[in-house]
Write an enzyme that holds these catalytic residues in place. Structure first.
Site, PDB file in Angstrom:
ATOM      1  N   CYS A  90     -10.539  -1.332  -4.041  1.00  0.00           N
ATOM      2  CA  CYS A  90     -10.004  -0.033  -4.458  1.00  0.00           C
ATOM      3  C   CYS A  90     -10.826   0.520  -5.621  1.00  0.00           C
ATOM      4  O   CYS A  90     -10.409   1.461  -6.279  1.00  0.00           O
ATOM      5  CB  CYS A  90      -8.523  -0.153  -4.831  1.00  0.00           C
TER       6      CYS A  90
ATOM      7  N   GLN B  30       0.845  -1.191   0.000  1.00  0.00           N
ATOM      8  CA  GLN B  30       0.000   0.000   0.000  1.00  0.00           C
ATOM      9  C   GLN B  30       0.883   1.246   0.000  1.00  0.00           C
ATOM     10  O   GLN B  30       1.864   1.309   0.740  1.00  0.00           O
ATOM     11  CB  GLN B  30      -0.891   0.008   1.256  1.00  0.00           C
TER      12      GLN B  30
HETATM   13  N1  SAH Z   1      -3.824  -7.496   0.470  1.00  0.00           N
HETATM   14  C1  SAH Z   1      -2.543  -7.037   0.026  1.00  0.00           C
HETATM   15  C2  SAH Z   1      -2.420  -6.834  -1.485  1.00  0.00           C
HETATM   16  C3  SAH Z   1      -3.586  -6.232  -2.210  1.00  0.00           C
HETATM   17  S1  SAH Z   1      -3.292  -5.617  -3.836  1.00  0.00           S
HETATM   18  C4  SAH Z   1      -2.137  -5.766   0.766  1.00  0.00           C
HETATM   19  O1  SAH Z   1      -2.964  -5.113   1.398  1.00  0.00           O
HETATM   20  O2  SAH Z   1      -0.955  -5.445   0.753  1.00  0.00           O
HETATM   21  C5  SAH Z   1      -3.829  -6.886  -4.875  1.00  0.00           C
HETATM   22  C6  SAH Z   1      -2.856  -8.012  -5.044  1.00  0.00           C
HETATM   23  O3  SAH Z   1      -3.474  -8.973  -5.906  1.00  0.00           O
HETATM   24  C7  SAH Z   1      -1.520  -7.661  -5.700  1.00  0.00           C
HETATM   25  O4  SAH Z   1      -0.484  -8.156  -4.893  1.00  0.00           O
HETATM   26  C8  SAH Z   1      -1.554  -8.402  -7.058  1.00  0.00           C
HETATM   27  O5  SAH Z   1      -0.284  -8.885  -7.446  1.00  0.00           O
HETATM   28  C9  SAH Z   1      -2.484  -9.550  -6.759  1.00  0.00           C
HETATM   29  N2  SAH Z   1      -3.233 -10.128  -7.889  1.00  0.00           N
HETATM   30  C10 SAH Z   1      -3.718  -9.512  -8.986  1.00  0.00           C
HETATM   31  N3  SAH Z   1      -4.458 -10.353  -9.738  1.00  0.00           N
HETATM   32  C11 SAH Z   1      -4.431 -11.553  -9.101  1.00  0.00           C
HETATM   33  C12 SAH Z   1      -5.038 -12.827  -9.375  1.00  0.00           C
HETATM   34  N4  SAH Z   1      -5.797 -13.009 -10.450  1.00  0.00           N
HETATM   35  N5  SAH Z   1      -4.831 -13.839  -8.493  1.00  0.00           N
HETATM   36  C13 SAH Z   1      -4.057 -13.650  -7.391  1.00  0.00           C
HETATM   37  N6  SAH Z   1      -3.458 -12.452  -7.083  1.00  0.00           N
HETATM   38  C14 SAH Z   1      -3.655 -11.419  -7.928  1.00  0.00           C
END
Ligand code: SAH
Length: 465
Positions: free
Chosen positions: A418, A293
């Site tokens: 988001c 974040q």
């Molecule tokens: N919950 C975490 C990350 C959220 S951002 C935090 O708060 O830090 C969303 C995340 O989803 C990113 O790390 C991205 O790499 C991952 N992502 C995107 N598409 C995806 C998919 N189809 N399957 C698994 N992860 C995915």
């Protein structure tokens, strides 16, 4: 009005007053029954507007001159490129006004999507929780770089809205004061580089960990310019040792100037291969390509809210889908017997596993896969979860993910979003299939921009027979 008639309005000057602000932060008015969007004009204000372009069923205008009194919510935007740069949309709106606007955006999309369902009756969207800092909050920035060969000048800046056209600027009000100093040091250091190397750099990627003060610079460079390595190393050696101690420098070889610097693995040239952040007492190692974040202080408030919601319903098996570097999995590990995190980016999964280790957390497992591929197979194996948390990217949940979660039938379902549009779309099937929305909490993760972050808690309704 048919498109040909809309096109005939282009170039006209009209007087307008918007009734609301749309999701992109633009004023929304009507011109002879047709919707017209005018950036930087606030509800209640009146302005002379030139019709700039026509879409299929709407017009877009440019404010020429504001008439009469300004809105009580109008403030002076501090940034000199506000309006040209695509980074911020709301600097002209008071911070109080921004928070209220974001609450209304969430409410609008949820009410629209849940129309006709009982869920709408008790729907209450809480006031947006403010960011601890409305400016200077970003711990991470990707800065496009161009070289003007005629003037032998390096240009840094940000892209204009929906384009790759550079708006040159040497500062940004959103990024942290320490990252601003780092940017200045890099700019100065690069002045003496040979012309062809200046021209080969297309992005600068700066990141910092607020808790430890560690920083990272990645230069994104066209792949064939290997000599840049020497210059980056020289830049590093010339820094004061106190700065060097906290700094990682690296290079990312990408072929196109519009490639994002983290679309490939970076090579670290000096310093540690990660920086270490700390949130709510847990340490997180982050490598150049991992998601984290961008507003650390606000992320802490959001994570605390998620912990509070889930603490109430202590879990046996918790799923953290889209787990990134493992932030939520690790923070929630004390409240569940076991936690499974699923994430598709390898660097993030590697960081997440390492983060479990350095924090001595042993009840968490991380899977490298897409959620849409992994989850449906798990549920059909009867390997279910009583609590499911999702934090997807802007496009929201894949329909197979929604079906799998409904099949898993968790007691508690938490959605960190988001994008209120996809959030509202994705929640409808849950509201139709036995889930009650118990809390909707927007967070301002990205002040001055039109982005809205939101946490929704749902619980399975008790069936009475
Ligand atoms: N919950 C975490 C990350 C959220 S951002 C935090 O708060 O830090 C969303 C995340 O989803 C990113 O790390 C991205 O790499 C991952 N992502 C995107 N598409 C995806 C998919 N189809 N399957 C698994 N992860 C995915």
């Amino acid at each position: 009005m048919p498109k040909s008639e809309l096109l005939s309005c282009v170039g006209q000057q009209v007087t307008l007053s918007p009734i609301r602000i749309n999701d992109d932060g633009e004023g929304v008015a009507t011109l002879e029954g047709v919707t017209i969007f005018v950036p930087h004009l606030l509800p209640g204000e009146v302005a002379n507007v030139r019709v700039q372009s026509a879409g299929r069923s709407f017009l877009r205008g440019e404010m020429i001159e504001r008439l009469g009194t300004e809105s009580k919510d109008r403030v002076h935007p501090p940034c000199s490129v506000f309006g040209q740069c695509g980074g911020c949309q709301l600097q002209h709106l008071s911070y109080r006004g921004q928070l209220l606007h974001k609450q209304k955006v969430v409410e609008h999309h949820l009410r629209r999507s849940l129309r006709g369902l009982p869920a709408i009756e008790n729907l209450q969207v809480q006031p947006t929780i403010a960011s601890p800092s409305p400016y200077g909050y970003r711990n991470h920035v990707q800065i496009p770089v161009r070289y003007d060969g005629q003037k032998d000048k390096l240009l840094f800046g940000f892209y204009a809205p929906s384009s790759h056209e550079l708006v040159p600027t040497e500062d940004c009000w959103l990024i942290s004061p320490r990252l601003m100093l780092l940017w200045q040091a890099v700019r100065k250091g690069m002045e003496t580089w040979p012309r062809e190397l200046k021209a080969a750099i297309h992005h600068l990627h700066l990141r910092e960990a607020v808790a430890t003060g560690q920083q990272m610079i990645i230069w994104a460079v066209q792949a064939e310019y290997e000599k840049v390595v020497e210059h980056i190393q020289k830049f590093y050696q010339n820094l004061e040792s106190s700065l060097r101690k906290l700094l990682t420098v690296g290079i990312n070889r990408t072929s196109h100037e519009t490639d994002r610097p983290n679309s490939r693995r970076a090579d670290i040239l000096a310093g540690s291969s990660w920086i270490e952040e700390e949130l709510l007492g847990v340490r997180f190692r982050l490598s150049a390509e991992s998601f984290f974040q961008v507003n650390s202080a606000q992320a802490e408030q959001l994570y605390r809210h998620v912990i509070d919601r889930l603490q109430k319903h202590s879990a046996t098996r918790l799923l953290d889908a889209y787990s990134g570097t493992g932030t939520l999995s690790l923070l929630l590990s004390p409240y569940a017997k076991t936690v499974v995190g699923v994430e598709s980016v390898r660097a993030s999964v590697e960081n997440a596993r390492q983060n479990a280790e350095i924090n001595h957390i042993f009840n968490v497992q991380f899977i490298e896969d897409t959620v849409e591929h992994w989850l449906p197979r798990q549920i059909s194996d009867n390997d279910s979860f009583d609590t499911i948390l999702v934090d997807p990217p802007r496009k929201g949940l894949h329909s197979e993910v929604i079906s799998a979660i409904l099949k898993a039938n968790p007691q508690t379902f938490l959605y960190v979003s988001c994008n209120p549009v996809t959030l509202a779309r994705d929640l409808r099937p849950f509201a139709e299939n036995g889930y009650q929305i118990t809390s909707v909490q927007p967070f301002d993760m990205f002040p001055q921009t039109s982005h809205v972050e939101c946490v929704v808690t749902l619980v399975r309704k008790v069936v009475t027979t």
